[in-house]
Enzyme design. Structure first.
Site, PDB file in Angstrom:
ATOM      1  N   ARG A   1       0.795  -1.189  -0.217  1.00 39.21           N
ATOM      2  CA  ARG A   1       0.182  -0.070   0.157  1.00 39.21           C
ATOM      3  C   ARG A   1       0.720   1.338  -0.216  1.00 39.21           C
ATOM      4  O   ARG A   1       0.313   2.421  -0.083  1.00 39.21           O
ATOM      5  CB  ARG A   1      -1.001  -0.115   1.240  1.00 39.21           C
ATOM      6  CG  ARG A   1      -2.077  -0.727   1.257  1.00 39.21           C
ATOM      7  CD  ARG A   1      -3.320  -0.465   1.996  1.00 39.21           C
ATOM      8  NE  ARG A   1      -2.872  -0.952   3.375  1.00 39.21           N
ATOM      9  CZ  ARG A   1      -3.902  -0.650   4.207  1.00 39.21           C
ATOM     10  NH1 ARG A   1      -4.818  -0.117   4.321  1.00 39.21           N
ATOM     11  NH2 ARG A   1      -3.509  -1.386   5.590  1.00 39.21           N
TER      12      ARG A   1
ATOM     13  N   ASP B   1      -4.113  -0.960  -3.045  1.00 41.69           N
ATOM     14  CA  ASP B   1      -4.960  -1.086  -1.916  1.00 41.69           C
ATOM     15  C   ASP B   1      -5.231  -2.860  -1.670  1.00 41.69           C
ATOM     16  O   ASP B   1      -6.344  -2.966  -2.400  1.00 41.69           O
ATOM     17  CB  ASP B   1      -6.171  -0.215  -1.667  1.00 41.69           C
ATOM     18  CG  ASP B   1      -6.778  -0.343  -0.354  1.00 41.69           C
ATOM     19  OD1 ASP B   1      -6.462  -1.362   0.558  1.00 41.69           O
ATOM     20  OD2 ASP B   1      -7.547   0.532   0.056  1.00 41.69           O
ATOM     21  N   VAL B   2      -4.659  -3.448  -0.818  1.00 41.58           N
ATOM     22  CA  VAL B   2      -5.057  -4.963  -0.861  1.00 41.58           C
ATOM     23  C   VAL B   2      -6.257  -5.393  -0.216  1.00 41.58           C
ATOM     24  O   VAL B   2      -6.787  -6.389  -0.450  1.00 41.58           O
ATOM     25  CB  VAL B   2      -3.870  -5.631   0.138  1.00 41.58           C
ATOM     26  CG1 VAL B   2      -2.627  -5.626  -0.560  1.00 41.58           C
ATOM     27  CG2 VAL B   2      -3.988  -5.077   1.433  1.00 41.58           C
TER      28      VAL B   2
ATOM     29  N   ASP C   1       8.779 -22.358   6.649  1.00 45.34           N
ATOM     30  CA  ASP C   1       9.174 -22.433   8.082  1.00 45.34           C
ATOM     31  C   ASP C   1      10.803 -22.325   7.682  1.00 45.34           C
ATOM     32  O   ASP C   1      11.428 -23.560   7.207  1.00 45.34           O
ATOM     33  CB  ASP C   1       9.227 -24.000   8.499  1.00 45.34           C
ATOM     34  CG  ASP C   1       9.478 -23.879  10.057  1.00 45.34           C
ATOM     35  OD1 ASP C   1      10.777 -23.397  10.202  1.00 45.34           O
ATOM     36  OD2 ASP C   1       8.521 -24.068  10.817  1.00 45.34           O
ATOM     37  N   HIS C   2      11.455 -21.131   8.013  1.00 38.66           N
ATOM     38  CA  HIS C   2      12.689 -20.928   7.402  1.00 38.66           C
ATOM     39  C   HIS C   2      13.635 -22.073   7.876  1.00 38.66           C
ATOM     40  O   HIS C   2      14.749 -22.101   7.536  1.00 38.66           O
ATOM     41  CB  HIS C   2      12.968 -19.576   7.587  1.00 38.66           C
ATOM     42  CG  HIS C   2      13.526 -18.986   8.870  1.00 38.66           C
ATOM     43  ND1 HIS C   2      12.917 -18.595   9.852  1.00 38.66           N
ATOM     44  CD2 HIS C   2      14.910 -18.728   9.428  1.00 38.66           C
ATOM     45  CE1 HIS C   2      13.349 -18.194  10.736  1.00 38.66           C
ATOM     46  NE2 HIS C   2      14.644 -18.414  10.596  1.00 38.66           N
TER      47      HIS C   2
ATOM     48  N   GLU D   1      18.638 -17.853  21.724  1.00 36.44           N
ATOM     49  CA  GLU D   1      18.868 -16.462  21.091  1.00 36.44           C
ATOM     50  C   GLU D   1      19.698 -15.545  22.063  1.00 36.44           C
ATOM     51  O   GLU D   1      19.263 -15.307  23.169  1.00 36.44           O
ATOM     52  CB  GLU D   1      17.622 -15.906  20.495  1.00 36.44           C
ATOM     53  CG  GLU D   1      17.196 -16.754  19.441  1.00 36.44           C
ATOM     54  CD  GLU D   1      16.060 -16.060  18.601  1.00 36.44           C
ATOM     55  OE1 GLU D   1      16.213 -15.267  17.708  1.00 36.44           O
ATOM     56  OE2 GLU D   1      14.656 -16.029  19.187  1.00 36.44           O
TER      57      GLU D   1
ATOM     58  N   ASP E   1       5.978 -18.571  18.583  1.00 38.85           N
ATOM     59  CA  ASP E   1       6.851 -18.018  17.884  1.00 38.85           C
ATOM     60  C   ASP E   1       8.002 -19.062  17.360  1.00 38.85           C
ATOM     61  O   ASP E   1       8.293 -19.149  16.241  1.00 38.85           O
ATOM     62  CB  ASP E   1       7.602 -16.723  18.500  1.00 38.85           C
ATOM     63  CG  ASP E   1       8.551 -16.002  17.982  1.00 38.85           C
ATOM     64  OD1 ASP E   1       8.087 -15.619  16.537  1.00 38.85           O
ATOM     65  OD2 ASP E   1       9.653 -15.801  18.092  1.00 38.85           O
TER      66      ASP E   1
ATOM     67  N   HIS F   1       9.360 -24.119  14.181  1.00 39.64           N
ATOM     68  CA  HIS F   1      10.516 -24.405  13.864  1.00 39.64           C
ATOM     69  C   HIS F   1      11.250 -25.739  14.573  1.00 39.64           C
ATOM     70  O   HIS F   1      11.683 -26.600  14.025  1.00 39.64           O
ATOM     71  CB  HIS F   1      11.552 -23.111  14.066  1.00 39.64           C
ATOM     72  CG  HIS F   1      11.225 -21.887  13.536  1.00 39.64           C
ATOM     73  ND1 HIS F   1      10.549 -21.774  12.482  1.00 39.64           N
ATOM     74  CD2 HIS F   1      11.166 -20.714  13.974  1.00 39.64           C
ATOM     75  CE1 HIS F   1      10.304 -20.660  11.997  1.00 39.64           C
ATOM     76  NE2 HIS F   1      10.926 -19.755  13.040  1.00 39.64           N
TER      77      HIS F   1
HETATM   78  C1  BG6 Z   1      11.629 -16.413  13.769  1.00 38.41           C
HETATM   79  C2  BG6 Z   1      10.871 -15.751  14.827  1.00 38.41           C
HETATM   80  O1  BG6 Z   1      10.710 -17.257  12.956  1.00 38.41           O
HETATM   81  O2  BG6 Z   1      12.773 -16.812  14.089  1.00 38.41           O
HETATM   82  C3  BG6 Z   1      12.001 -14.785  15.590  1.00 38.41           C
HETATM   83  O3  BG6 Z   1       9.825 -15.057  14.794  1.00 38.41           O
HETATM   84  C4  BG6 Z   1      13.302 -15.533  15.831  1.00 38.41           C
HETATM   85  O4  BG6 Z   1      11.630 -14.519  17.048  1.00 38.41           O
HETATM   86  C5  BG6 Z   1      13.847 -16.000  14.458  1.00 38.41           C
HETATM   87  O5  BG6 Z   1      14.253 -14.676  16.179  1.00 38.41           O
HETATM   88  C6  BG6 Z   1      15.077 -16.888  14.570  1.00 38.41           C
HETATM   89  O6  BG6 Z   1      15.438 -17.398  13.369  1.00 38.41           O
HETATM   90  P1  BG6 Z   1      17.073 -17.644  13.124  1.00 38.41           P
HETATM   91  O7  BG6 Z   1      17.115 -18.072  11.864  1.00 38.41           O
HETATM   92  O8  BG6 Z   1      17.723 -16.268  13.378  1.00 38.41           O
HETATM   93  O9  BG6 Z   1      17.426 -18.679  14.092  1.00 38.41           O
END
Ligand code: BG6
Length: 503
Positions: free
Chosen positions: A48, A88-89, A181-182, A220, A239, A244
């Site tokens: 937007r 505008d989505v 899911d990275h 972290e 989260d 993950h």
């Molecule tokens: C995200 C979370 O999915 O992953 C964050 O929302 C977190 O809170 C992050 O910091 C951690 O990813 P990575 O790749 O840095 O371990």
């Protein structure tokens, strides 16, 4: 084997947001650099915010230059294939504009109508955008693929995830949906599949007869940053653990798949999620779950206030920034083996590992002469940083008697000197362009993970205050988590920051 990529357009919704500048554009740039994305793939940013092609490119240039200060020429060349469309989505007209723009871009650049839509937006738009796109027929694959990448969080509980899945599946096939899911895109996580299933020697030991406990954690050092709005509503379990860490657990605990393809691998991880013992009572949860919140303290020499001092967080917030959970998997392979999962913010360092603690020898042979009467082999798979794998074993010190020491042998990614580690987003975007959803979460798995987590979250929300332990920033987390392991005679591995020993 890598397939040749069809040409097309990567459409990023939420293009003016943080994720696009920090993760998505750098990943796509890197794919261009490695020639994985041919010249015939272009990027269209959509949001937007008021940008045109030029001003959007400028914003992206700044972000890319931060990481690659010496590559201005290459960045500018890449950005000549990046475009922007303001819409505008929430309004139909916006999508009509988008459709026209896509048609025009495809015509000018001689592209097929292959579209990868990346939803890097607030989750409330996961209903809106796919529905609007479908309304215009942009879900129809007769003239090219139409795929959607959806960022987490996918729902906030099992019911909302089911509703979202049902909504999306009205308009799209499961094969068109890529729930990202990275963690699954991390090289080290994929290497777990190779480690387990390309080597015959570990699999016979990979079960309850030989393994005492498994630890999976993502610690972290960073705190909340500027994400109070999202994080304070969600907390560490939603989260990090629901997605993950459970996905990681699925790969560690799964049976060998029938084939190395998306369908077979995702069937096996789903079975793990279905076999995880559910928490049935408040007692169960109290025994197996520890939650914590960081207080003031110093992480690697930088001292800051606690979670409740963060901007946007209420002074009495009971949101957990740390969680440790003991899971059991009720199947033959893992009967009664505890899987300890933990994550936390502002801990002493950033480190993610999978740790397999093997059982001690049945009889302590060298007990008179060694200090460690019951030596236990440990296999550590370092997900990040300093990626690698290390196996510890006992060795005899030269000389008389049987003085033993713990030593280790290891594999370190840094030894692959010629190869840089691709980021998770690079790998996952490339996979989505190739239509390979092996490393993306399937609808049933996402719902099963919520089913595991929902009772815990409900309990934590109701009794958060009494359950919450506090820990100083820069520590290993609350001592209650150590106590939980001590109950069964176990201890956390609290790794040192250096994984690879210097020669
Ligand atoms: C995200 C979370 O999915 O992953 C964050 O929302 C977190 O809170 C992050 O910091 C951690 O990813 P990575 O790749 O840095 O371990």
């Amino acid at each position: 084997m890598q397939k040749k990529l069809a040409n097309g357009v990567i459409v990023i919704f939420g293009a003016s947001g943080d994720l696009t500048a920090r993760k998505l554009m750098p990943a796509i740039f890197s794919l261009y650099q490695q020639k994985d994305l041919s010249k015939s793939n272009i990027v269209l940013g959509v949001s937007r915010s008021e940008f045109d092609d030029e001003s959007f490119r400028q914003k992206m240039q700044e972000a890319l230059l931060e990481e690659h200060p010496k590559e201005k020429k290459a960045i500018d060349k890449f950005l000549s294939q990046v475009f922007y469309q303001q819409i505008d989505v929430y309004k139909d007209e916006g999508y009509v504009c988008l459709q026209k723009r896509l048609k025009a871009l495809c015509k000018t650049h001689k592209l097929e109508h292959n579209f990868l839509f990346y939803l890097s937006t607030p989750p409330s738009l996961y209903y809106e955008i796919p529905q609007h796109i479908a309304k215009l027929g942009l879900n129809d694959e007769h003239d090219g693929y139409k795929r959607i990448i959806i960022e987490k969080p996918f729902g906030t509980d099992e019911q909302s995830a089911q509703a979202l899945n049902a909504h999306l599946l009205q308009h799209y096939q499961e094969s068109q949906l890529f729930r990202i899911d990275h963690y699954l895109g991390k090289e080290t996580v994929q290497n777990l599949l190779v480690f387990r299933f390309a080597n015959a020697i570990f699999e016979p030991l990979w079960n309850a007869s030989h393994i005492e406990n498994v630890q999976i954690y993502a610690n972290e050092a960073i705190g909340l940053g500027s994400r109070a709005g999202y994080y304070d509503q969600n907390g560490a379990i939603r989260d990090m653990i629901q997605n993950h860490l459970l996905q990681l657990l699925g790969i560690v605990a799964m049976e060998p798949p029938a084939k190395m393809d998306a369908y077979s691998i995702r069937n096996e991880t789903l079975k793990v999620f279905q076999s995880i013992r559910r928490f049935k009572s408040a007692e169960d949860i109290k025994e197996n779950v520890v939650t914590g919140q960081y207080q003031e303290g110093c992480v690697q020499g930088v001292c800051k206030g606690g979670y409740r001092d963060e901007e946007g967080v209420a002074a009495n917030s009971t949101t957990e920034t740390y969680a440790a959970i003991r899971f059991f998997i009720d199947n033959w392979r893992w009967h009664d083996v505890p899987f300890y999962v933990r994550t936390g913010k502002r801990l002493n360092q950033r480190v993610s590992e999978v740790v397999i603690n093997f059982k001690a020898t049945p009889h302590p042979f060298f007990s008179q002469v060694q200090k460690i009467t019951k030596f236990k082999n440990q296999l550590v798979i370092r997900i990040q940083p300093d990626e690698g794998i290390k196996l510890s074993f006992a060795a005899k010190e030269p000389g008389s008697g049987f003085k033993t020491h713990e030593v280790d042998m290891g594999f370190y990614y840094s030894d692959f000197a010629q190869k840089s580690m691709p980021t998770a987003y690079e790998r996952l975007i490339l996979d989505a362009l190739q239509g390979d959803n092996t490393l993306f979460a399937r609808n049933d798995a996402v719902e099963a993970c919520w089913n595991i987590i929902d009772p815990i979250i409900q309990y934590v929300q109701k009794h958060g205050k009494s359950l919450l332990s506090f820990y100083p920033s820069g520590s290993f987390g609350p001592i209650e988590a150590d106590k939980m392991l001590a109950e069964l005679g176990h201890t956390w591995r609290n790794p040192s920051s250096v994984f690879k020993q210097k020669k």
